[in-house]
Scaffold this motif. Structure first.
Motif, mmCIF file in Angstrom:
data_model
loop_
_atom_site.group_PDB
_atom_site.id
_atom_site.type_symbol
_atom_site.label_atom_id
_atom_site.label_comp_id
_atom_site.label_asym_id
_atom_site.label_seq_id
_atom_site.Cartn_x
_atom_site.Cartn_y
_atom_site.Cartn_z
ATOM 1 N N GLY A 214 28.036 74.669 82.759
ATOM 2 C CA GLY A 214 28.013 73.950 84.350
ATOM 3 C C GLY A 214 28.981 72.760 84.370
ATOM 4 N N THR A 215 28.874 71.704 82.736
ATOM 5 C CA THR A 215 28.954 70.820 83.182
ATOM 6 C C THR A 215 30.256 70.561 82.952
ATOM 7 O OG1 THR A 215 27.085 70.116 81.296
ATOM 8 C CG2 THR A 215 28.719 68.555 81.452
ATOM 9 N N ARG A 216 30.515 69.309 84.048
ATOM 10 C CA ARG A 216 31.784 69.270 84.658
ATOM 11 C C ARG A 216 32.404 68.249 83.468
ATOM 12 N NH1 ARG A 216 31.840 69.122 90.849
ATOM 13 N NH2 ARG A 216 30.745 71.427 90.887
ATOM 14 N N VAL A 217 33.855 68.687 83.179
ATOM 15 C CA VAL A 217 34.059 68.323 82.396
ATOM 16 C C VAL A 217 35.701 67.473 83.116
ATOM 17 C CG1 VAL A 217 35.058 67.334 79.398
ATOM 18 C CG2 VAL A 217 32.506 68.714 79.913
ATOM 19 N N ALA A 218 35.947 66.296 82.349
ATOM 20 C CA ALA A 218 37.301 65.885 82.887
ATOM 21 C C ALA A 218 38.436 66.054 81.564
ATOM 22 C CB ALA A 218 37.828 64.674 83.376
ATOM 23 N N ILE A 219 39.822 66.567 81.725
ATOM 24 C CA ILE A 219 40.039 66.300 80.590
ATOM 25 C C ILE A 219 41.858 66.175 80.703
ATOM 26 C CG2 ILE A 219 38.868 68.033 78.990
ATOM 27 C CD1 ILE A 219 40.451 70.208 79.203
ATOM 28 N N ILE A 251 44.101 57.437 89.656
ATOM 29 C CA ILE A 251 43.461 58.352 90.812
ATOM 30 C C ILE A 251 42.821 59.670 90.839
ATOM 31 C CG2 ILE A 251 43.737 58.571 93.475
ATOM 32 C CD1 ILE A 251 46.257 56.513 92.716
ATOM 33 N N ALA A 252 42.990 60.243 90.092
ATOM 34 C CA ALA A 252 42.713 61.891 90.090
ATOM 35 C C ALA A 252 41.763 61.427 89.117
ATOM 36 C CB ALA A 252 43.948 62.363 89.285
ATOM 37 N N LEU A 253 41.094 60.675 88.170
ATOM 38 C CA LEU A 253 39.974 60.377 87.063
ATOM 39 C C LEU A 253 39.747 59.755 87.855
ATOM 40 C CD1 LEU A 253 38.715 60.200 84.844
ATOM 41 C CD2 LEU A 253 39.594 58.490 84.116
ATOM 42 N N ARG A 254 39.441 58.609 88.759
ATOM 43 C CA ARG A 254 38.170 58.826 89.803
ATOM 44 C C ARG A 254 37.935 59.284 90.482
ATOM 45 N NH1 ARG A 254 37.696 53.707 92.847
ATOM 46 N NH2 ARG A 254 37.361 53.287 90.371
ATOM 47 N N LYS A 255 38.653 60.217 90.946
ATOM 48 C CA LYS A 255 38.259 61.955 91.788
ATOM 49 C C LYS A 255 37.417 62.733 90.883
ATOM 50 C CE LYS A 255 42.299 61.656 95.147
ATOM 51 N NZ LYS A 255 43.196 62.944 95.125
ATOM 52 N N ALA A 256 37.715 62.632 89.898
ATOM 53 C CA ALA A 256 37.509 63.728 88.966
ATOM 54 C C ALA A 256 35.846 63.098 88.540
ATOM 55 C CB ALA A 256 38.118 63.649 87.098
ATOM 56 N N LEU A 257 35.182 61.393 88.682
ATOM 57 C CA LEU A 257 34.523 60.980 88.478
ATOM 58 C C LEU A 257 33.558 61.910 89.842
ATOM 59 C CD1 LEU A 257 35.388 57.873 86.597
ATOM 60 C CD2 LEU A 257 34.509 59.750 85.583
ATOM 61 N N ASP A 258 33.804 60.725 90.673
ATOM 62 C CA ASP A 258 33.165 60.843 91.986
ATOM 63 C C ASP A 258 33.331 62.686 92.063
ATOM 64 O OD1 ASP A 258 34.025 58.600 93.165
ATOM 65 O OD2 ASP A 258 35.520 59.005 93.708
ATOM 66 N N LYS A 262 31.073 64.777 84.493
ATOM 67 C CA LYS A 262 30.180 63.923 83.624
ATOM 68 C C LYS A 262 30.413 63.098 81.323
ATOM 69 C CE LYS A 262 26.327 63.955 85.405
ATOM 70 N NZ LYS A 262 26.753 63.016 86.593
ATOM 71 N N VAL A 263 31.860 63.903 81.425
ATOM 72 C CA VAL A 263 32.090 63.801 80.148
ATOM 73 C C VAL A 263 33.843 63.563 80.314
ATOM 74 C CG1 VAL A 263 32.545 64.201 77.678
ATOM 75 C CG2 VAL A 263 30.534 65.248 78.999
ATOM 76 N N GLU B 105 25.118 50.618 80.883
ATOM 77 C CA GLU B 105 24.921 51.206 78.942
ATOM 78 C C GLU B 105 24.475 52.686 79.791
ATOM 79 O OE1 GLU B 105 25.935 49.727 75.867
ATOM 80 O OE2 GLU B 105 26.289 48.112 77.893
ATOM 81 N N ILE B 106 24.763 53.795 78.994
ATOM 82 C CA ILE B 106 24.781 54.764 79.259
ATOM 83 C C ILE B 106 23.137 55.272 78.444
ATOM 84 C CG2 ILE B 106 25.077 57.332 77.786
ATOM 85 C CD1 ILE B 106 27.971 56.433 78.539
ATOM 86 N N ASP B 107 22.311 56.136 79.368
ATOM 87 C CA ASP B 107 21.091 56.191 78.448
ATOM 88 C C ASP B 107 21.040 57.445 77.981
ATOM 89 O OD1 ASP B 107 18.446 56.896 77.659
ATOM 90 O OD2 ASP B 107 17.943 57.220 80.214
ATOM 91 N N TRP B 108 21.109 57.265 76.762
ATOM 92 C CA TRP B 108 21.753 58.592 75.425
ATOM 93 C C TRP B 108 20.608 59.160 75.812
ATOM 94 C CZ3 TRP B 108 25.777 59.408 74.936
ATOM 95 C CH2 TRP B 108 27.352 57.905 74.442
ATOM 96 N N SER B 109 18.692 59.386 75.827
ATOM 97 C CA SER B 109 18.027 60.059 76.227
ATOM 98 C C SER B 109 18.636 61.191 76.866
ATOM 99 C CB SER B 109 17.089 60.005 76.053
ATOM 100 O OG SER B 109 16.787 58.539 77.495
ATOM 101 N N ARG B 110 19.115 60.663 78.237
ATOM 102 C CA ARG B 110 19.899 61.927 79.417
ATOM 103 C C ARG B 110 20.856 62.399 79.027
ATOM 104 N NH1 ARG B 110 18.218 59.375 85.400
ATOM 105 N NH2 ARG B 110 20.290 61.029 85.419
ATOM 106 N N SER B 111 21.772 61.813 78.108
ATOM 107 C CA SER B 111 23.246 61.991 78.025
ATOM 108 C C SER B 111 23.328 63.251 77.002
ATOM 109 C CB SER B 111 24.271 61.088 78.271
ATOM 110 O OG SER B 111 24.517 60.548 79.257
ATOM 111 N N LEU B 112 22.595 63.087 76.078
ATOM 112 C CA LEU B 112 22.747 64.148 74.918
ATOM 113 C C LEU B 112 21.903 65.765 75.086
ATOM 114 C CD1 LEU B 112 21.874 61.408 72.057
ATOM 115 C CD2 LEU B 112 23.895 63.062 73.033
ATOM 116 N N THR B 113 22.178 66.932 74.472
ATOM 117 C CA THR B 113 21.375 67.432 74.443
ATOM 118 C C THR B 113 20.178 67.765 73.483
ATOM 119 O OG1 THR B 113 22.982 68.902 73.165
ATOM 120 C CG2 THR B 113 23.360 69.014 75.329
ATOM 121 N N PRO B 114 18.831 68.198 74.382
ATOM 122 C CA PRO B 114 18.070 67.753 73.921
ATOM 123 C C PRO B 114 17.468 68.718 72.526
ATOM 124 C CG PRO B 114 17.341 69.630 75.037
ATOM 125 C CD PRO B 114 18.931 69.004 75.878
ATOM 126 N N SER B 115 17.724 67.881 71.160
ATOM 127 C CA SER B 115 16.871 68.211 69.304
ATOM 128 C C SER B 115 15.321 69.080 69.842
ATOM 129 C CB SER B 115 16.991 66.999 68.968
ATOM 130 O OG SER B 115 16.355 67.348 68.012
#
Lengths: 501, 501
Positions: A214-219, A251-258, A262-263, B105-115
């Motif tokens: 379910g994590t949203r990933v922009a590629i 512009i599309a990247l901005r939309k994806a982030l909005d 998350k990645v 800065e990115i808070d990696w403890s939140r962005s990374l899947t937990p160990s």
């Protein structure tokens, strides 16, 4: 001396055998006992894997001669219902009279997780093959590589190379790459490095470290299918960001982030499949956007050294230390040797190393040592200059052949890398055209293999790095002919036919 | 020639600049304009990554001198709010007056899947180390290996080995392994083979092919942590099946199958960490059970060639063709070279090959070719007989030392492999004891690292294969002393103390 109680003891502890035997019957006693046991099995009182009591024990228990019990077991065994084991009694094999070979087979279509990827088809043989993004093996410096390996193999360190290694990778290779990354301003004091089996595994590991279903990933779109499929298989929600001449559409990247991406996975230089490169200003803009949204950027940097024209651009990782950079020797040196790496902030590398260990313990140590020595000894740099000089020739061939033969298409010749994108004349389908192209002696990958959510049937990828300039010219000429023919026959078909006039 | 419209065009299309400028004010116009843009940024009308119009364009639009607009942009740039790009206008960097280096800065403890895994700690140095299940590098046949590599490297085939390969593996290695598997009766006509980076990756790939979050998987307990963690990380629901002298407790396995276990992972010979081996009859019983439940069996067969005493037992795969068998050269030959394999029914291999491609394209080709040639040329068999002869010596050392020094413990000496399990005297804790053991000069892994759901704090693993017989004897003597001391001081502590008498 027993660690714990044996498996085979107690298996039958709660089971009492109470066969109702008729000594006056015509049916022999062994067979009456056998039938009784068969009913226990059929009724589920005895199940596959259960142990029957040893013959002596059962004989005593039910007051029969041991020979009779043995005969009953033999009959049951001949029916395939039980199997004897010397000194340990016998145990139940199956619950019907089918022989065990015919027992329930696994229905793999139900047991396996589903595949969701169309195959791109086998590459055609005896054609000029633009379908694979790989270096030309004709350029492999075999003698230099042999020398290099011999030097590594003769070293006493060989013994430790053959022993189990660190999930992080071969320490001298890590040190060398980290020093080079610092020189290139893509690693700081807070960064660390992990060696992977090429860049593909780096993405797989980061996918596990950074996404959950379910994590949203922009590629990018079009995108390298190995990247898309990896995230799809893991249940990520993909957002395709269109790629133009200058890389990701911001512009599309901005939309994806909005929309909650998350990645962001991006190949800023010579993207596969388009060959597009993001200009310096757009790189800084991209970083400004992702930094403000807090999204994690994965920079796929595997093509950026293959510059045939123009200068170098700043890597995203040099603009923002939070960026995760992926590198590999595969595009410069030898794709058959699987060594890539991740440069990233230390917490990312710590988690990635844990996942690397889960995945396959560590990357092959001998290959790491070979490539390190190939690089350290200056051979990699020499080879790289040869590859780049050859790439320049290939690029010139691409440029002149496209100008000459692909006048009906839209395309943009890249400044480096291995791939470029061709948009066919409006309405022409790259999948249908591929059959004609193969017949004419040329192959490519149709756009649809690179699609995320849009139709890319009007486009195709030409991978030119593996071919000679002569083959490039000949191949593009053939392709241009096929396209022209297809356009002409389409025009003919759309003209009103005056039959029998 | 443009593939699609450039990124940088149109970025600002909808934005109109309407600054309310006061020419009579003391505040210079450039600064009034700068403040206006800053407010647009602070209010979110302009966002990081957005492009500002080129100075000339904006000057015309709002009726100011271009120099004034340039001065405003320069001021904004000096404040770190925007960044200029020659010929392309400028774009917004951040949304506050912080310099960009200090941006979020990115808070990696939140962005990374937990160990979720405790580390087993760094191995102690300068001790006799029973903590690692690996072969002894002193036995590596370095000269034979060097010769073998030289022969592979001198072959013209080297060129194709360095090129991209098949996800299934190096074809000649697959053919060799498949032929050997057929001889061993562990491959039939419906089976195929996939090469992986050692056995760990084989499990990772099968985990993806056979489980989804929530799938119930029966594994041994105690179990190799790399196996447990892999399934845990993927969200499988693990059912630990206790392992005794004779391997998996079949009553517990039956319960696990009844509870819905869809996959059973089992190491029938010389299981890690216990060294336990399942007898022939129990193997057939296990297969009868899994066959009747329809569960998929993964047979981890990496230790079964390391037989120091007793004979060979039938592999599960020879009892049931549905079984998936995992093999590797790592335990016989060189763990630093990552080559393992899966023998399984064709539909399993087809899906596994797809997942292998997603994971890392394919296994290192050079290493595959080295190991194939090492095996084909008879060197592997020669080396194996040396390893087994040495293993026999090690086993004898283990046996006599345990008998002499571990009288207070329960254990069972295995017939092969690399590991054995020791149950400490009742109430003694292997984690606490480890500190004392390290001080005394010996290390091991405490039982808890091998736990699935039970407490195993009273047990420990001794990995003996990497040590010499002399070190084994000395190490077990030290360990025995530490255990005796701990037991004595415990008795002393429980005795009433008569102080000052």
């Amino acid at each position: 001396m027993a660690l714990r109680q044996s498996n085979m003891d107690g298996m039958m502890a709660d089971m009492q055998f109470r066969p109702d035997l008729d000594t006056a019957s015509d049916i022999p006693l062994y067979r009456q006992l056998g039938d009784y046991v068969q009913r226990l099995i059929a009724g589920g009182d005895l199940r596959p894997g259960d142990r029957l009591p040893p013959t002596r024990e059962l004989a005593g228990q039910i007051g029969l001669n041991r020979t009779t019990v043995s005969a009953a077991y033999e009959w049951l065994e001949s029916e395939g219902l039980i199997q004897g084991a010397v000194g340990r009694g016998s145990f139940v094999l199956g619950n019907s009279l089918r022989p065990p070979g015919a027992a329930r087979e696994i229905d793999w279509s139900r047991s396996l997780t589903p595949s969701m990827f169309p195959s791109s088809g086998s590459p055609a043989s005896n054609v000029i093959d633009f379908s694979s993004s790989r270096p030309s093996e004709q350029l492999f410096p075999l003698e230099e590589f042999r020398e290099c390996c011999a030097e590594v193999l003769s070293h006493p360190r060989l013994q430790s190379l053959l022993q189990l290694g660190s999930p992080l990778g071969h320490a001298p290779l890590r040190a060398w790459l980290l020093a080079r990354s610092r020189q290139q301003n893509v690693a700081g004091d807070d960064d660390d490095i992990l060696i992977t089996n090429g860049c593909q595994q780096a993405v797989d590991i980061l996918r596990r470290a950074l996404t959950q279903p379910g994590t949203r990933v922009a590629i990018e779109e079009p995108v390298y299918p190995g990247l898309r499929n990896l995230f799809l298989d893991a249940g990520a929600e993909l957002i395709g960001v269109p790629v133009g001449d200058e890389g990701m559409d911001l512009i599309a990247l901005r939309k994806a982030l909005d929309a909650g991406a998350k990645v962001v996975v991006v190949t800023p230089s010579f993207q596969n499949p388009t060959g597009a490169t993001i200009p310096a200003a757009a790189r800084a803009a991209l970083i400004a956007m992702t930094r403000s949204s807090g999204a994690v950027v994965i920079e796929n940097d595997i093509y950026s050294d293959l510059v045939y024209a123009g200068g170098n651009l700043p890597r995203l990782k040099s603009l923002d230390r939070n960026v995760i950079l992926l590198g590999s020797f595969s595009k410069i040196a030898f794709p058959g040797i699987r060594v890539g790496w991740i440069v990233a902030p230390k917490p990312v590398i710590a988690r990635a190393a844990e996942l690397k260990q889960l995945t396959d313990l560590h990357t092959d140590q001998l290959s790491q040592a070979f490539l390190l020595h190939f690089a350290e000894s200056g051979r990699l740099a020499r080879h790289e200059s040869i590859v780049i000089a050859a790439g320049r020739e290939k690029l010139r061939a691409v440029e002149s052949a496209c100008e000459k033969h692909l006048g009906m298409c839209r395309y943009s010749v890249p400044d480096g890398g291995m791939n470029m994108w061709i948009d066919l004349p409006a309405g022409m389908d790259a999948v249908a055209l591929r059959g004609l192209a193969r017949q004419a002696g040329v192959d490519y990958l149709p756009g649809r293999y690179f699609s995320v959510s849009r139709s890319l049937d009007g486009g195709l990828r030409l991978s030119f790095a593996g071919l000679t300039p002569a083959d490039i010219r000949r191949g593009i000429a053939i392709l241009g002919g096929v396209i022209d023919n297809a356009a002409t026959s389409r025009e003919d078909a759309s003209r009103p036919t005056l039959a029998f006039v």
